[in-house]
Design a protein around this motif. Structure first.
Motif, short mmCIF file in Angstrom:
data_model
loop_
_atom_site.label_atom_id
_atom_site.label_comp_id
_atom_site.label_asym_id
_atom_site.label_seq_id
_atom_site.Cartn_x
_atom_site.Cartn_y
_atom_site.Cartn_z
N UNK A 70 21.49 -18.25 -8.35
CA UNK A 70 22.59 -17.63 -9.09
C UNK A 70 22.13 -16.28 -9.64
N UNK A 71 22.88 -15.22 -9.30
CA UNK A 71 22.59 -13.86 -9.74
C UNK A 71 23.78 -13.37 -10.56
N UNK A 72 23.49 -12.71 -11.68
CA UNK A 72 24.55 -12.19 -12.53
C UNK A 72 24.53 -10.66 -12.52
N UNK A 73 25.71 -10.09 -12.42
CA UNK A 73 25.87 -8.63 -12.52
C UNK A 73 25.92 -8.31 -14.00
N UNK A 74 25.02 -7.45 -14.44
CA UNK A 74 24.87 -7.16 -15.87
C UNK A 74 24.67 -5.67 -16.10
N UNK A 75 24.84 -5.28 -17.36
CA UNK A 75 24.46 -3.94 -17.81
C UNK A 75 23.85 -4.08 -19.19
N UNK A 76 22.80 -3.32 -19.47
CA UNK A 76 22.21 -3.36 -20.81
C UNK A 76 23.23 -2.89 -21.84
N UNK A 77 23.31 -3.61 -22.96
CA UNK A 77 24.24 -3.23 -24.03
C UNK A 77 23.94 -1.80 -24.49
N UNK A 78 22.67 -1.44 -24.53
CA UNK A 78 22.28 -0.10 -25.00
C UNK A 78 22.48 0.99 -23.94
N UNK A 79 22.75 0.60 -22.69
CA UNK A 79 22.95 1.58 -21.60
C UNK A 79 24.00 1.03 -20.64
N UNK A 80 25.28 0.98 -21.07
CA UNK A 80 26.32 0.32 -20.28
C UNK A 80 26.61 0.94 -18.91
N UNK A 81 26.16 2.15 -18.67
CA UNK A 81 26.41 2.77 -17.36
C UNK A 81 25.43 2.29 -16.29
N UNK A 82 24.35 1.66 -16.71
CA UNK A 82 23.38 1.10 -15.76
C UNK A 82 23.85 -0.31 -15.43
N UNK A 83 24.09 -0.57 -14.15
CA UNK A 83 24.60 -1.86 -13.71
C UNK A 83 23.73 -2.38 -12.58
#
Length: 94
Positions: A70-83
């Motif tokens: 299982x892999x989740x698509x995420x972005x750091x809360x502190x850098x939301x443009x990085x996905x």
């Protein structure tokens, strides 16, 4: 039959680790001395974008299963443009 199938499918989705659904906040746990690798796609064959230490807050945008993992698509809360994608094994609900 449909009466038993729907609850069963719902339970499977909950156990799969995406019960919080897209937009839920999670944190990195159990990466230890190694950093959790944020990858360009859902699998080990994708390039590493970043290394994430334990305690990093992430916004989950959905999850997929690839090769039994299982892999989740995420972005750091502190850098939301990085996905990118991380293994769900290292994520914990806040």
């Amino acid at each position: 039959m449909h009466r038993t199938l729907f609850p069963l499918l719902t339970a499977v989705l909950v156990l799969a680790g995406c019960a919080g659904g897209p937009g839920g906040q999670v944190i990195v746990e159990r990466a230890g001395d190694e950093l959790l690798k944020l990858r360009a796609g859902p699998g080990l064959g994708y390039r590493v974008l970043l290394g994430l230490p334990d305690g990093t807050a992430l916004r989950r945008q959905g999850c997929v299963t690839e090769m039994g993992q299982l892999w989740c698509r995420v972005s750091p809360v502190s850098a939301p443009r990085i996905v990118g994608y991380v293994s769900a094994d290292y994520l914990s609900e806040r």
